[in-house]
Enzyme design. Structure first.
Site, PDB file in Angstrom:
ATOM      1  CB  THR A  65     -27.657   1.254  11.292  1.00 11.66           C
ATOM      2  OG1 THR A  65     -28.588   1.051  10.246  1.00 11.66           O
ATOM      3  CG2 THR A  65     -28.407   1.522  12.584  1.00 11.66           C
ATOM      4  CE1 TYR A  66     -25.390   7.716   9.268  1.00  7.95           C
ATOM      5  CE2 TYR A  66     -24.624   5.910   7.906  1.00  7.95           C
ATOM      6  CZ  TYR A  66     -24.353   7.018   8.687  1.00  7.95           C
ATOM      7  OH  TYR A  66     -23.055   7.403   8.893  1.00  7.95           O
ATOM      8  CG  ASN A  67     -32.528   2.422  11.156  1.00 14.57           C
ATOM      9  OD1 ASN A  67     -32.111   1.287  11.391  1.00 14.57           O
ATOM     10  ND2 ASN A  67     -32.718   3.325  12.092  1.00 14.57           N
ATOM     11  CB  THR A  68     -31.048   4.021   4.463  1.00 11.93           C
ATOM     12  OG1 THR A  68     -29.635   4.126   4.661  1.00 11.93           O
ATOM     13  CG2 THR A  68     -31.740   5.192   5.101  1.00 11.93           C
TER      14      THR A  68
ATOM     15  CB  CYS B 228      -0.902  -0.007   1.218  1.00  8.86           C
ATOM     16  SG  CYS B 228      -2.020   1.367   1.257  1.00  8.86           S
TER      17      CYS B 228
ATOM     18  CB  THR C  83     -28.808  -2.665   8.071  1.00  9.64           C
ATOM     19  OG1 THR C  83     -28.349  -1.751   9.064  1.00  9.64           O
ATOM     20  CG2 THR C  83     -29.582  -1.922   7.023  1.00  9.64           C
TER      21      THR C  83
ATOM     22  CD  GLU D 104     -26.957   2.375   1.438  1.00 12.13           C
ATOM     23  OE1 GLU D 104     -27.979   2.213   2.094  1.00 12.13           O
ATOM     24  OE2 GLU D 104     -26.947   2.360   0.189  1.00 12.13           O
TER      25      GLU D 104
END
Lengths: 789, 470
Positions: free
Chosen positions: B364-367, B102, B376, B441
């Site tokens: 989480t953004y619950n999407t 890297c 999720t 995401e």
């Protein structure tokens, strides 16, 4: 196991007897539990699930509950519990999230009774209701607690911990309906079994997961919790707010806590990592365990008192695949090994000494401390009649001996430390300078040493032999004892008392005195007579026989500090000079802001002293048939060792630094490190921070060099809301205001901040400096007359 | 999407034309998401060691919450109280990053190494560093590629008293750094982080040695592989997938998640089946592999920091070899054991890492793509546990059947590449999974993979240290 004790206790017709014993299990245990009659124990783990009966001499395997060809994960137990009402009933918590009950009364080989697969994650704990036969409670990683009625197929009620993992659940012994649950986030909740919608009470008990809890067997409002933060806390739940009443700090995270039966204040703990021992604490004495079992070789995973009413038998299972029965008589008691005497010096040479009263107070007419700091003072702690400790009496006395400020003076040390030059000049100059410093302080032998070092290592000639002889002669003359307890000031009454005390204290008192002399008297002036090798009686005799003489001698020899010395300008420059320091990797912070090139510069500059040395020696070897300086190394080494041995670590370290490479290899790392730490410690006690930093920087020991890197954090509070500023030093998270504004330029100060201690206004170092050159008032306009020094 | 990308692939020396912090993620995605908000700036100001907003930080700032715990722990291990001297820390970071070639991280830490007063000579390669540091090579290698091989003997060898021995606190510090930078390399490749557009080469700080590194940059590496991948068999499969499919893909995934949640109680797999499912998943991860990369070109700039460059990830479950014992997660968990040990030997890092692990696991953004209000948890757990599965860590309480249901094959390829051979990650891999999902995401996925990997490495290393202690 030599010291095995056989213990028999009668418990209402039920007799327990046995000895310390163990048996090998086939696999590491995760949990153990005992049968009500204290005759059998069940051991459960990932690969083991067995019942042993506890015989007189040994454990006997009774039953293996892991049956079946292919053992399923249902047998991989995280916890096991034996019902205290029904001796045929057991429950286990499996790592795959299944709660299993077992009925030993079943005729078939497989005793598995019911299987509850309601939890989604590992079940950490199962607990039977203490009086109700069919009620079982479980707590799981998935954040739920479930209550099962064993007559039904499914759970009766579910309690949600809001997706926070449950580590332990315990039914209260007092309240039929109450249970406590502990959580991974440090909370403890109390629930009413009838109200699954909401907990009754919640409080934060620990920082980090609370691994375990246990209700007190008798004092029924007490709940003990143990956490990853290495604490055991005892909570009084009787009040409306849970109150922490005791706290024990252990050395590792606490995996289990179990109150000791019949002993109100005793609690057994074991840890989850690193520490393999089982401790029994008296919660009122949190500093030292009252008993300790050290048999296990890997972490103890389960502990249980064998019988509900017997405090002498403890069973434990461990990751080392053994099951032990511990007998209290065989426990080791750390208190026996602890040093019951304490001794400490203050900065000014006062000595405090604490010991068991019986050792000190044969003297009945000694007066208690009355507040006059000039006198020996005594504190005494009376034994509390209500406290009953089994092993030791806790009465102790603290004596404080004071030295006269004058006689205990260490000014020579401070002066030397301040004036010595350790680096930045050629060796010869350094030696000369230091010799002069030492001589100026009447420390002739040290001065001589420096002179000789110069001759050995750089031989710049012209050392007058007369000078040598002179110093030699002086060195061997009788020199005053600079430091000793000066009891002259003490009023006759008390003085004689304390003397009496000493003579009566016998060997113990002698020890103190000897210690004191070897630590306090770091003075070269009396190296002929002093040192830790000096027999104690000699010193003691001196002190006791003729205090006045000693006092007189102090007077006859005026103290060095009366003379004035100006600091050589270059002794300790504000900016760090660069030194040849190959193993020092860490004075980087200093350099962080300067370009890398400076690294190279550093190397060349640092070479200077060495180069000059070699040049000089060559020129001299032309006319002088010199021995190589290596030849003297053993002698120099011995010299240093001698000084260090005498307690004058200052000289040893200074020479070490000045000579650097020339001598470093002769002395082993550890000794050097030891010297450095001692010297630095001394310097810091005298608050000579700059010098101690200088020494740290110049040292070549890796361990010492690192010291400068440790604890470089400075904690500040916000000037507005007065709360600590955790994140950055210049803006407060809470009140969202820049806390450290420069009073001159009204910008935020992110670097050096200087402020007035009177009005607490301040700002950039440069700005304030400039401002106060021209004005005497505070730049903030508060009217305060600030001063910049 | 940037179209410059492919055109530039043959040009080795020029900087990538893709602007912005990532070659995979359009610049505006990153910028708009963070808008370089005040919070990020404050964080950078406080915790950045270099004092500038680097590309990693920019990409991570899509998830500001996480960024904070990430920067805080990184800053702690690089700058705060710790047993190792500062240049050592950066050199260890270089060694760790070099295992995955890297160059981005190497460049960054070469700078920092010099800035903190490191000896420039060391940058010439491993022969120039003290033996003590050199001794770390073995553990670095194992930790990076096959952490399950670390035994207490390795630890003993390092701490055995001698001239070059490591104290346990030092070793723990080093291990934490190694694991951190191995994992961060995964993130760098997984998110296609672009080389820094050097703002300060002019100030004379850089030495000649540094300039060598600027030549090789990530996008070019990827391009080479991109080219080779198009011809490799699985690459082709991806090409033919249609957008329409991807829509239904998402729906199907949602459907499956729902079903899994509901069916949980009805269909209870037998215990044996559960066990075999783990084995199956483990084995299957074997098959999930990109084409042959045996003839990897390791530039000398990188190889001078590593020994035995051929040593790479070898599947935990490779057939026909000694059966390695599965690591039972419940027997040595981070929360119970790892934390206590690491915190004891290197105080406070435990709390920081703990917070970071928790943060990433619970973030989480619950999407999900276009859908909102989705739980999720399952998906996150599947990702986390799948990474651990590839390292042979098994959770008793997890049904590995879920992994199969939730993680499509292209995602598995991506996960495996990013965690095990991050240097082989390509934009195509990144693009080919979850095509309906937002970039943010996907970055979240990368964060999960990174932390899961770090935890796995730490667990193995700390377990070995624990065994050494007992």
């Amino acid at each position: 196991m030599e010291k095995m004790a056989r213990v028999t206790t009668a418990l209402g017709g039920n007799t327990l007897s046995g000895r310390t014993m163990f048996c090998h299990l086939d696999a590491p245990a995760n949990a153990i539990s005992v049968c009500r009659d204290a005759a059998q124990v069940v051991v459960a783990g990932r690969n083991i699930f067995k019942i042993y009966s506890i015989e007189e001499e040994q454990f006997v395997e009774k039953l293996n509950l892991r049956v079946g060809r292919k053992p399923s994960l249902n047998f991989s137990c995280a916890d096991v519990v034996w019902h205290q009402m029904d001796e045929n009933l057991l429950a286990t918590a499996a790592t795959n999230g299944v709660v299993v009950t077992w009925n030993l009364g079943k005729p078939s080989r497989n005793k598995q009774d019911q299987l509850f697969t309601e939890h989604k994650r590992t079940v950490n704990k199962v607990c039977f209701h203490p009086t109700e036969v069919y009620m079982l409670l479980s707590g799981s990683q998935d954040g739920y607690m479930k209550c099962f009625d064993l007559r039904k197929k499914d759970s009766v009620s579910t309690f949600s911990g809001q997706s926070e993992s449950v580590r332990d659940v315990q039914f209260s012994i007092r309240d039929y309906f109450t249970f406590a649950a502990t959580f991974e986030n440090g909370n403890v909740q109390l629930w009413d079994i009838r109200r699954p919608d909401r907990y009754e009470r919640m409080f934060t008990a620990h920082n980090g997961p609370v691994f375990c809890c246990d209700w007190h067997l008798e004092d029924r409002g007490w709940l003990a919790t143990g956490g990853r933060d290495k604490m055991v806390k005892v909570w009084d739940m009787n009040t409306t707010r849970a109150k922490e009443i005791y706290c024990v700090q252990t050395i590792a995270s606490v995996a289990r806590v179990k109150w000791r039966p019949e002993c109100k204040h005793h609690i057994a703990t074991c840890s989850m990592m690193v520490d393999h021992n089982i401790y029994v604490w008296d919660v009122r004495r949190p500093f030292i365990p009252s008993a300790m079992f050290e048999e296990h070789k890997d972490v103890t995973t389960g502990i249980v008192w064998r019988h509900l009413h017997d405090p002498y038998f403890l069973l434990s299972g461990s990751k080392d695949s053994t099951l032990y029965q511990h007998i209290f008589k065989d426990a080791s008691q750390p208190i026996d090994r602890a040093n019951p005497e304490g001794l400490c010096y203050s900065l000014y040479g006062d000595l405090a000494f604490a010991a068991k009263e019986s050792l000190i107070s044969s003297d009945s007419n000694r007066k208690p401390y009355i507040g006059d700091r000039r006198h020996p003072i005594f504190f005494k702690r009376k034994l509390d009649p209500t406290e009953q400790f089994e092993y030791i009496s806790s009465s102790s006395a603290l004596s404080v001996f004071e030295t006269d400020v004058e006689s205990g003076s260490m000014d020579w040390f401070v002066h030397t430390a301040k004036q010595y030059a350790l680096a930045g000049r050629p060796l010869a100059e350094l030696c000369d300078h230091n010799a002069k410093v030492a001589k100026g302080l009447d420390r002739n032998q040290v001065a001589q040493t420096w002179t000789m070092l110069r001759i050995i290592y750089s031989s710049l000639g012209n050392v007058s032999s007369a000078n040598l002889n002179h110093s030699m002669g002086k060195g061997s003359a009788a020199l005053p004892l600079m430091n000793s307890f000066n009891l002259k000031d003490i009023p006759s009454g008390l003085g004689s008392e304390s003397r009496l005390d000493r003579s009566k204290g016998e060997s113990r008192t002698e020890n103190i005195l000897m210690d004191s002399s070897s630590t306090l008297i770091n003075n070269e002036d009396n190296e002929e007579t002093e040192g830790s090798d000096v027999p104690a009686d000699y010193l003691l005799g001196d002190v006791e026989a003729d205090e006045d003489d000693l006092y007189m001698m102090d007077h006859e020899n005026p103290h060095a500090e009366e003379q004035e010395y100006s600091l050589p300008q270059e002794a300790f420059p504000l900016r760090h000079e660069i030194v040849d320091n190959p193993s020092a990797l860490d004075h980087l912070q200093d350099k962080a802001d300067s370009p890398h090139v400076s690294g190279n510069e550093a190397e060349t500059v640092s070479l200077t002293p060495v180069e000059s040395f070699s040049l000089i020696s060559i020129s001299h070897s032309l006319y002088e048939n010199r021995l190589p300086s290596d030849f003297f190394s053993p002698i120099v080494r011995d010299t240093l060792l001698f000084y260090a041995e005498q307690g004058d670590v200052q000289t040893a370290v200074s020479v070490l630094i000045v000579l650097g490479e020339r001598i470093r290899k002769e002395i082993d790392e550890q000794t050097q490190e030891h010297w450095y730490t001692s010297y630095i410690d001394l310097l810091q006690r005298f608050q000579l921070w700059n010098i101690s930093n200088e020494v740290i920087k110049l040292s070549t020991c890796r361990a010492i060099n690192c010291l400068n890197q440790a604890s470089t954090t400075l904690h500040v509070n916000c000037s507005n809301c007065k709360r600590p500023m955790s994140n950055r030093g210049w803006i407060c998270d809470r009140c969202r205001q820049c806390a450290s504004m420069c009073a001159v330029c009204h910008h935020v100060v992110k670097g050096l901040f200087v402020w007035c201690q009177g009005c607490s206004h301040g700002g950039h170092l440069q700005h304030i400096m400039k401002w106060l050159e021209t004005s005497s008032h505070c730049p903030a306009g508060c009217g305060h007359l600030c001063e910049y020094t | 999407m940037k179209c410059h990308y492919r055109e530039e692939k043959r040009v080795q020396v020029s900087p990538p034309l893709t602007r912005g912090p990532s070659a995979f993620i359009p610049e505006n995605e990153v910028m708009q998401a963070n808008g370089l908000d005040e919070r990020t700036n404050l964080l950078v100001e406080e915790y950045s060691t270099s004092g500038r907003l680097d590309n990693i930080t920019q990409v991570m700032s899509i998830h500001t919450q996480y960024l904070e715990s990430f920067l805080r722990s990184q800053f702690y291990m690089l700058r705060m109280d710790g047993p190792l001297p500062l240049p050592y820390r950066h050199y260890i970071a270089i060694m760790a990053a070099a295992r995955h070639q890297c160059s981005y991280l190497i460049n960054m830490h070469v700078d920092e190494f010099l800035k903190t007063g490191g000896i420039a000579e060391w940058l010439n390669g491993l022969e120039y560093i003290p033996q003590r540091l050199k001794n770390l090579n073995e553990i670095n290698k194992l930790l990076a590629h096959r952490p399950w091989l670390i035994t207490k003997e390795h630890i003993q060898k390092l701490v055995k008293t001698g001239e070059n021995n490591w104290s346990l606190p030092e070793l723990v510090h080093a291990v934490v750094l190694l694991a951190h930078y191995h994992a961060l390399a995964s993130f760098v490749f997984g998110s296609g982080i672009n080389p820094e557009r050097d703002p300060d080469t002019s100030n004379g700080v850089r030495l000649i040695a540094v300039n060598n590194f600027c030549v090789c940059d990530l996008a070019n590496d990827n391009n080479i592989e991109n080219a080779s991948l198009t011809s490799s068999n699985f690459g082709n499969v991806m090409v033919f997938l249609q957008i329409a499919d991807s829509l239904s893909e998402l729906e199907a995934l949602m459907e499956r998640m729902k079903r899994l949640q509901e069916d949980k109680e009805d269909e209870e797999a037998s215990q044996e089946e559960m066990a075999t499912r783990f084995e199956k998943e483990k084995k299957e991860s074997l098959l999930v592999i990109s084409g042959a990369f045996d003839d990897e070109i390791v530039s000398t700039d990188v190889s001078r920091y590593i020994e035995d460059p051929g040593f790479g990830y070898k599947d935990f479950a490779r057939r026909g070899e000694d059966h390695l014992p599965t690591f039972r997660a419940q027997d040595y968990t981070w929360e119970n054991h790892g934390f206590s040990l690491v915190n004891r030997l290197y105080s406070d890092i435990g709390h920081l890492l703990d917070e970071k692990f928790r943060m990433v696991y619970n973030l989480t953004y619950n999407t999900m793509a276009t859908h909102e209000d989705v739980d999720t948890t399952m998906l996150r757990r599947a990702l986390f546990n799948y990474v651990h599965c590839m390292y042979g860590i098994r959770y008793d309480d997890y049904d590995y059947g879920e992994v199969n249901q939730l993680l499509e094959r292209s995602l598995k390829v991506y996960i495996k590449t990013v965690t095990c051979y991050p240097e082989r990650t390509t934009k195509r891999m990144y693009d080919s999974y979850w095509r309906q999902f937002k970039h943010s995401e996907k970055v979240h996925v990368n964060l999960l993979l990174m932390e899961a990997r770090m935890q796995a490495e730490l667990l193995y290393a700390l377990r070995a240290i624990t065994r050494h202690l007992t």
